[in-house]
Scaffold this motif. Structure first.
Motif, short mmCIF file in Angstrom:
data_model
loop_
_atom_site.label_atom_id
_atom_site.label_comp_id
_atom_site.label_asym_id
_atom_site.label_seq_id
_atom_site.Cartn_x
_atom_site.Cartn_y
_atom_site.Cartn_z
N ALA A 81 0.71 -1.09 0.00
CA ALA A 81 0.11 -0.03 -0.12
C ALA A 81 0.88 1.25 0.07
O ALA A 81 0.35 2.24 -0.75
N ARG A 82 1.95 1.22 0.81
CA ARG A 82 2.67 2.16 0.77
C ARG A 82 3.48 2.53 -0.48
O ARG A 82 3.91 3.66 -1.03
N ILE A 83 3.95 1.39 -1.24
CA ILE A 83 4.51 1.64 -2.31
C ILE A 83 3.58 2.31 -3.68
O ILE A 83 3.93 2.99 -4.13
N ALA A 84 2.40 1.74 -3.53
CA ALA A 84 1.36 2.04 -4.41
C ALA A 84 1.25 3.80 -4.31
O ALA A 84 1.04 4.35 -5.04
N ARG A 85 0.99 4.11 -2.90
CA ARG A 85 0.79 5.35 -2.62
C ARG A 85 1.95 6.28 -3.02
O ARG A 85 1.89 7.25 -3.58
N ASP A 86 3.07 5.74 -2.69
CA ASP A 86 4.37 6.77 -3.12
C ASP A 86 4.51 6.53 -4.61
O ASP A 86 4.92 7.56 -5.05
N SER A 87 4.13 5.55 -5.36
CA SER A 87 4.19 5.41 -6.82
C SER A 87 3.35 6.61 -7.34
O SER A 87 3.73 7.26 -8.40
N ASP A 88 2.10 6.80 -6.90
CA ASP A 88 1.09 7.45 -7.29
C ASP A 88 1.67 8.99 -7.09
O ASP A 88 1.54 10.03 -7.92
N ARG A 89 2.33 9.32 -6.11
CA ARG A 89 2.90 10.80 -5.56
C ARG A 89 4.12 11.06 -6.22
O ARG A 89 3.93 12.22 -6.74
N LEU A 90 4.60 9.87 -6.64
CA LEU A 90 6.18 10.36 -7.61
C LEU A 90 5.42 10.54 -8.87
O LEU A 90 6.08 11.50 -9.47
N GLN A 91 4.24 10.02 -9.29
CA GLN A 91 3.89 10.19 -10.89
C GLN A 91 3.42 11.90 -10.64
O GLN A 91 3.46 12.45 -11.71
N HIS A 92 2.82 12.18 -9.67
CA HIS A 92 2.18 13.44 -9.58
C HIS A 92 3.02 14.57 -8.99
O HIS A 92 2.49 16.15 -8.94
N SER A 93 4.24 14.36 -8.71
CA SER A 93 5.19 15.42 -8.26
C SER A 93 6.05 16.03 -8.95
O SER A 93 6.53 15.63 -9.96
N SER A 94 6.11 17.37 -8.79
CA SER A 94 6.88 18.22 -9.94
C SER A 94 8.04 18.77 -9.17
O SER A 94 9.01 19.35 -9.67
N SER A 95 8.40 18.52 -7.78
CA SER A 95 9.45 18.88 -7.03
C SER A 95 10.49 17.61 -7.15
O SER A 95 10.39 16.57 -6.72
N LYS A 97 13.33 17.79 -5.47
CA LYS A 97 13.55 17.17 -4.06
C LYS A 97 12.60 15.82 -3.45
O LYS A 97 13.06 15.04 -3.04
N ASP A 98 11.24 16.28 -3.87
CA ASP A 98 10.13 15.39 -3.39
C ASP A 98 10.42 14.13 -4.01
O ASP A 98 10.43 12.81 -3.86
N VAL A 99 10.82 14.25 -5.45
CA VAL A 99 10.98 12.89 -6.54
C VAL A 99 11.99 12.12 -5.82
O VAL A 99 12.06 10.84 -5.84
N HIS A 100 13.13 12.78 -5.37
CA HIS A 100 14.23 12.03 -5.08
C HIS A 100 14.02 11.14 -3.59
O HIS A 100 14.51 10.19 -3.49
N ALA A 101 13.32 11.89 -2.81
CA ALA A 101 13.01 11.33 -1.70
C ALA A 101 12.00 10.18 -1.77
O ALA A 101 12.36 9.31 -1.25
N LEU A 102 11.13 10.43 -2.55
CA LEU A 102 10.22 9.23 -3.00
C LEU A 102 11.07 8.00 -3.57
O LEU A 102 10.58 6.89 -3.45
N GLU A 103 12.03 8.37 -4.44
CA GLU A 103 12.52 7.35 -5.16
C GLU A 103 13.50 6.61 -4.22
O GLU A 103 13.62 5.29 -4.24
N GLN A 104 13.88 7.37 -3.33
CA GLN A 104 14.66 6.37 -2.11
C GLN A 104 13.73 5.70 -1.24
O GLN A 104 14.10 4.48 -1.10
N GLU A 105 12.58 6.19 -0.88
CA GLU A 105 11.86 5.59 0.07
C GLU A 105 11.16 4.36 -0.90
O GLU A 105 11.03 3.31 -0.33
N LEU A 106 10.89 4.46 -2.17
CA LEU A 106 10.51 3.24 -2.86
C LEU A 106 11.48 2.30 -2.88
O LEU A 106 11.19 1.09 -2.90
N ALA A 107 12.58 2.68 -3.17
CA ALA A 107 13.75 1.82 -3.24
C ALA A 107 13.86 0.86 -1.89
O ALA A 107 13.99 -0.58 -1.71
N SER A 108 13.78 1.52 -0.61
CA SER A 108 13.71 0.94 0.50
C SER A 108 12.56 0.11 0.66
O SER A 108 12.73 -1.04 1.38
N LEU A 109 11.27 0.47 0.26
CA LEU A 109 10.23 -0.27 0.47
C LEU A 109 9.98 -1.57 -0.43
O LEU A 109 9.76 -2.51 -0.27
#
Length: 248
Positions: A81-95, A97-109
């Protein structure tokens, strides 16, 4: 020795029939308590008790494994669920900094998810093993119960036959005992309750109750006694019944 009681030789001889029937009843009681099926049922009862203990442990192990699997599946669902949520946020993020953080979190997840899936597979195998062992034990218990039911039926049939013989012997005993004078029968019952045997046939100078040959002095005393005198065996204390076979 003689006792203060007289009874005809025929009445005394009837005691041998009563004693024979009492011996038969004792044998039937012994057989009722020593049927092979009883020993087998006792052994199966011990096996069943041990098997039920094993089953309880295996049920506990299977339940623990299933509970652990549910916990792992719940953890997997949370991570997915967290991967799905972060993936969705990544697709809609324009920042950036946020993209980098989300990519790191997704890798960890995803690493966490991979680890959890490995654990899930291991636990699933454990659940299967526990269930197989439980099913095998339940199968053994079912087979054991089938054997118990069959043996119980065999036991009951044998006991039924023995009880039929017992009823017949008791009826015959009552018939014969009813022909014997009450005083003589009372003495027989008293000696039997005290010494185990109530009447002993003197055959060829040997007491049937003890299997011992009487001494010449004992035989001389017996020969001098009147036929209607009631004599006790010097070895067994049973009523000594004299017949034409006594060697007198």
């Amino acid at each position: 020795m003689t006792v203060a009681l007289k009874a005809s030789p025929d009445d005394q001889a009837l005691l041998l029939e009563v004693q024979q029937l009492d011996t038969r009843l004792q044998q039937l009681d012994h057989r009722s308590k020593s049927l092979p099926a009883l020993a087998q049922l006792a052994e199966l009862a011990r096996e069943e008790e041990q098997l039920r203990k094993t089953l309880a442990q295996q049920r506990g192990g299977a339940e623990d494994a299933r509970a652990e699997l549910k916990r792992v599946e719940s953890d997997v669902a949370v991570v997915e669920a967290r991967i799905a949520r972060d993936s969705d946020r990544l697709q809609h993020s324009s920042s950036t900094k946020d993209v980098h953080a989300l990519e790191q979190e997704l890798a960890s997840l995803r690493k966490r998810l991979s680890d959890l899936e490995d654990i899930e597979l291991t636990v699933m195998e454990r659940v299967e093993q526990e269930q197989d062992a439980l099913s095998a034990a339940e199968g053994r218990l079912a087979e054991l119960r089938e054997r118990v039911v069959a043996l119980e039926a065999e036991r009951d049939e044998q006991l039924k036959g023995l009880e039929s013989e017992r009823v017949h012997a008791r009826a015959n005993r009552a018939t014969v005992a009813g022909k014997i004078p009450p005083e003589l029968m009372a003495l027989y019952e008293r000696q039997r309750s005290r010494y185990g045997v109530g009447a002993s046939h003197l055959r060829g100078g040997v007491s049937g109750a003890s299997g011992v040959r009487l001494t010449e002095s004992d035989m001389a005393r017996i020969r001098s006694a009147a036929p209607d005198e009631v004599i006790l065996c010097p070895d067994s204390d049973a009523i000594l019944v004299r017949t034409a076979e006594s060697g007198l």
